[in-house]
Design a protein around this motif. Sequence first.
Motif, PDB file in Angstrom:
ATOM      1  N   UNK A   3     -71.274 -26.336  37.289  1.00 35.38           N
ATOM      2  CA  UNK A   3     -71.325 -27.459  38.213  1.00 35.38           C
ATOM      3  C   UNK A   3     -69.923 -28.039  38.320  1.00 35.38           C
ATOM      4  N   UNK A   4     -69.426 -28.351  39.510  1.00 31.07           N
ATOM      5  CA  UNK A   4     -68.059 -28.858  39.644  1.00 31.07           C
ATOM      6  C   UNK A   4     -67.823 -30.095  38.796  1.00 31.07           C
ATOM      7  N   UNK A  31     -67.482 -30.493  52.093  1.00 32.30           N
ATOM      8  CA  UNK A  31     -67.249 -30.279  50.670  1.00 32.30           C
ATOM      9  C   UNK A  31     -68.376 -30.825  49.819  1.00 32.30           C
ATOM     10  N   UNK A  32     -68.879 -32.017  50.173  1.00 35.03           N
ATOM     11  CA  UNK A  32     -69.991 -32.596  49.431  1.00 35.03           C
ATOM     12  C   UNK A  32     -71.250 -31.761  49.588  1.00 35.03           C
ATOM     13  N   UNK A  33     -71.481 -31.249  50.784  1.00 33.52           N
ATOM     14  CA  UNK A  33     -72.653 -30.393  50.992  1.00 33.52           C
ATOM     15  C   UNK A  33     -72.579 -29.151  50.108  1.00 33.52           C
ATOM     16  N   UNK A  34     -71.399 -28.572  50.013  1.00 36.47           N
ATOM     17  CA  UNK A  34     -71.233 -27.364  49.199  1.00 36.47           C
ATOM     18  C   UNK A  34     -71.449 -27.676  47.719  1.00 36.47           C
ATOM     19  N   UNK A  35     -70.928 -28.818  47.265  1.00 36.04           N
ATOM     20  CA  UNK A  35     -71.117 -29.201  45.868  1.00 36.04           C
ATOM     21  C   UNK A  35     -72.591 -29.421  45.563  1.00 36.04           C
ATOM     22  N   UNK A  36     -73.268 -30.141  46.432  1.00 37.49           N
ATOM     23  CA  UNK A  36     -74.682 -30.393  46.207  1.00 37.49           C
ATOM     24  C   UNK A  36     -75.511 -29.139  46.237  1.00 37.49           C
ATOM     25  N   UNK A  92     -73.762 -35.775  45.385  1.00 43.46           N
ATOM     26  CA  UNK A  92     -73.105 -35.611  46.684  1.00 43.46           C
ATOM     27  C   UNK A  92     -73.729 -34.486  47.494  1.00 43.46           C
ATOM     28  N   UNK A  93     -73.641 -34.631  48.820  1.00 44.37           N
ATOM     29  CA  UNK A  93     -74.306 -33.702  49.712  1.00 44.37           C
ATOM     30  C   UNK A  93     -75.656 -34.214  50.140  1.00 44.37           C
TER      31      UNK A  93
END
Length: 476
Positions: A3-4, A31-36, A92-93
């Motif tokens: 997880x980032x 970026x937030x969508x990708x992290x989530x 996030x996301x």
Amino acid sequence: MRIPAALLAALFAASCGSQQTPDYQPSISEGARAQGAEAHPQLLAEFGGAYDGAEAAYVTRVGERIADAAGLPGQCTFTLVNSDVVNAFAVPGCYIYVTRGLVGLVNSEAELASVLGHELGHIVADHSARQQNRSLLRQLGVIAVGLITDSEALTRIAGQAAEFFTLRYSRTQEYESDDLGIRYMKAAGYDPYEAADMLRALTRQEKFAAAGADENAARRMPEWTMTHPLTENRIQRASATAKATGLADNALPEKVEPFLTELDGMLYGDDPQQGFVIGRRFLHPVMRIAFEAPPGFTLTNSPQAIMIEGPGGLRGEFAGGRMPPGGLEAYAEALARGALGGMAAEAGPVRRTRINGLSAVLLPLRVSTPQGNAELTVAAYDAGDGGAYHFLVASEAGSAALDALFGSFRLLSAEEAAQLRPRQIRIVRAGPGDTVQSLAGRMAAERPADRFLMLNALDAGATLEPGQRVKVVTYR
């Protein structure tokens, strides 16, 4: 894949007072969508998976209604988590999670909307990105081993994914999310005064657990009241914020009846497919196994493993697998190699023994890390039928309590396994003459009267009206 790290920030802040809530322009960055999206399957695997069925679809419908009011229509993912721990959180996301343990406390659709609205407030205000990056992964030297070697087992023991549950917000951030959530409730057509009622329900649950007899009170995974601290001021402030909307109490619907109808039949307590954690005991009716941790230890159930915490920074897991051709020693050695990932360690002599009639192997290792030395111990058991089980425990130094833990593993009898039955929430109507005590008598749970009052948001001495719908806990 980890997880980032940016998502693993934690804040212990003491900012005071409240502020006027800004008019945010809701948006979700790519970026937030990708992290989530990356974190989502890892979180579900770590903490019980998704709870499927009508209740999950209902949570999504209510969440979408609130997301639309927040200016994020169709952009959020709402998940009902298959865990009885009382919690809700967001990453996030716009990934919003609420456990069935928390949903079981809710008494109206508007209260559920307040929980989801509060978590959406954290997303819209981007609170996780504004937290200080304070690592919680330095409590024990062996945690660094997991980070260096990318060991799945040691990273799990370190609790890396669990830090999503330990994002601690400042008082100002909590107030801001309360304000935003109440704003979204009104816009979505829900009674905003129910936000304060939901906080009161969480306070009742916190007091119930703190009374000391709740078998689920001491879990490693923090509850909602730990990550979203409750105070009487916060409850009073939520009431004042609702009043400031210009609406009278009950001017908008609470939707009690639809919520109770959807809740009827939802699983309560542990999922038998994951086994039962009862205090310091773990019992699995399907695998027919059990163990008991010593005093001072806590256990947390998850689909992958039972997470263990003990005094002095001791952390570990209990899990199982298939017996390899080389037998129990090969199983233990392979587990140790996988955990260390090629990092040098000094292995002690393998000890072969029998524990409660089962063949067992104990393998101690000493690992040197930049944070100091750590002890890693593997205890593996041959449970028959081609299966093996193990403890993998990390500590700063050997612990005498480990002998008691390792010596407690045993097989369950058929009679013991049969007594471990799943429970559910049922919605019943009070009949003429029914009282709190009479309906609590139907409860398949410890402290039935207190639990009945807590689940139904009732005060001691409450009277029931004939036809009133209430929650009881029964066996399935």
